[in-house]
Design an enzyme around this catalytic site. Structure first.
Site, PDB file in Angstrom:
ATOM      1  N   SER A 124      62.125  71.991  31.239  1.00 22.01           N
ATOM      2  CA  SER A 124      63.470  72.557  31.375  1.00 22.01           C
ATOM      3  C   SER A 124      64.373  72.161  30.220  1.00 22.01           C
ATOM      4  O   SER A 124      65.549  72.517  30.223  1.00 22.01           O
ATOM      5  CB  SER A 124      64.088  72.097  32.697  1.00 22.01           C
ATOM      6  OG  SER A 124      64.109  70.682  32.772  1.00 22.01           O
ATOM      7  N   HIS A 158      59.980  78.435  32.110  1.00 19.21           N
ATOM      8  CA  HIS A 158      60.782  77.521  32.921  1.00 19.21           C
ATOM      9  C   HIS A 158      61.152  78.164  34.260  1.00 19.21           C
ATOM     10  O   HIS A 158      62.064  78.964  34.361  1.00 19.21           O
ATOM     11  CB  HIS A 158      62.058  77.127  32.152  1.00 19.21           C
ATOM     12  CG  HIS A 158      62.995  76.274  32.936  1.00 19.21           C
ATOM     13  ND1 HIS A 158      64.368  76.280  32.729  1.00 19.21           N
ATOM     14  CD2 HIS A 158      62.771  75.381  33.943  1.00 19.21           C
ATOM     15  CE1 HIS A 158      64.939  75.431  33.563  1.00 19.21           C
ATOM     16  NE2 HIS A 158      63.991  74.885  34.311  1.00 19.21           N
ATOM     17  N   ASN A 208      70.011  74.562  31.195  1.00 18.20           N
ATOM     18  CA  ASN A 208      70.377  73.144  31.263  1.00 18.20           C
ATOM     19  C   ASN A 208      71.331  72.711  30.165  1.00 18.20           C
ATOM     20  O   ASN A 208      71.987  71.676  30.296  1.00 18.20           O
ATOM     21  CB  ASN A 208      69.123  72.280  31.279  1.00 18.20           C
ATOM     22  CG  ASN A 208      68.504  72.257  32.659  1.00 18.20           C
ATOM     23  OD1 ASN A 208      69.205  72.240  33.662  1.00 18.20           O
ATOM     24  ND2 ASN A 208      67.186  72.279  32.727  1.00 18.20           N
TER      25      ASN A 208
END
Length: 303
Positions: A124, A158, A208
């Site tokens: 991630s 992801h 993220n």
């Protein structure tokens, strides 16, 4: 023009929440046989138990038939090591957010598997380009035909937690990734019932790079005494219409995972705005990792 994913058999490394979730959607939606590997027998047992519960839940809700559930479960086979992945068309790695660990796995995959096998990481935040570079065969360089062929089949795929529920997959190309690899990886994610967005290979990608600084800032607010835990979460839930507050969300993600991603952002950019909260570091030191450990910003009594 999109092409078929061509995945007749999938390998998944890691039987934790993410790996098991990826195996689940691959077996249920993409309907491909899945070979599942984890070094921990306890993790395998826990993961398969979770899959059984998820399938039973879907049957009880009328989402799938009992027969379809059995067929999906029968598609998942546990294997003991990477050499058993030799007949797969794609491997998805879903282990901890640790660059050295992932590089070791991809180095082994490159050495053991066909150069045509797509090697995907569920990271991630970690650089796909760095992971891809670890697949260059020993004695070869990045510019050699063998080096180019090996690195071109590495891609970031992801998935989001919990995988059976969350609809998104983030697709990340390393600088070495071929267009064919990208198209096949995208097609496979769609076959798993997911929507796909693309990101450049930058620390944290899109999701993220936005989410973790937000969570980190919320933790800093708690650390500095700006507001209480409950008021921070209530502010975002009621004021911004978020389904859960940032501190509760951090618990669900795992505080160790949050810290690892935040450290990747900090070291990858050198920007002090990404410095992890001291409180977050101390909580991870104490093994207060959130929901999975029973304690984080909230307490989670064992059932």
């Amino acid at each position: 023009m999109s092409i078929a994913h061509g995945v007749r058999r999938l390998g998944v490394i890691g039987a934790g929440q993410m790996g098991l979730g990826i195996a689940f959607v691959s077996a249920v939606h993409a309907k491909v046989p899945v070979l599942l590997h984890d070094r921990s027998a306890a993790q395998i047992k826990s993961g398969l138990s979770l899959m059984d519960k998820l399938l039973a839940k879907d049957v009880s809700k009328g989402k799938i038939t009992q027969e379809a559930a059995k067929e999906a479960r029968d598609r998942v086979t546990v294997v003991e090591g990477i050499p058993n992945f030799r007949d797969v068309d794609m491997v998805v790695e879903a282990v901890s957010e640790n660059l050295a660990l992932k590089q070791g796995i991809f180095r082994s995959l490159s050495a053991e598997l066909s150069p045509k096998t797509i090697l995907a990481s569920n990271t991630s935040s970690i650089s796909i380009t760095k992971i891809a570079a670890s697949t260059i065969p020993e004695g070869k360089t990045a510019s050699d035909p063998e080096g180019q062929e090996s690195t071109s089949r590495v891609v970031g795929l992801h998935f989001f937690n919990p995988v059976p529920v969350m609809k998104l997959v983030e697709l990340i190309a390393a600088v070495q990734t071929s267009q064919e690899t990208l198209e096949r990886a995208r097609a496979f994610a769609i076959a798993c019932g997911k929507e796909v967005t693309s990101s450049q290979d930058v620390p944290g990608f899109v999701a993220n790079a936005l989410l973790m600084p937000f969570i980190n800032e919320a933790i800093m607010c708690l650390e500095k005494g700006v507001a209480t835990r409950d008021d921070i979460d209530k502010t975002l839930k009621l004021g911004m219409n978020h389904p859960m507050g940032p501190l509760q969300l951090a618990d669900f993600i795992g505080l160790d995972t949050c810290l690892a991603i935040q450290q990747t952002l900090y070291t990858g950019t050198g920007d002090s705005k990404y410095r992890p909260s001291v409180l977050l570091e101390r909580m991870v030191d104490a093994q207060w990792l959130g929901k999975k450990s029973g304690k984080g910003f909230y307490d989670y009594p064992s059932q």
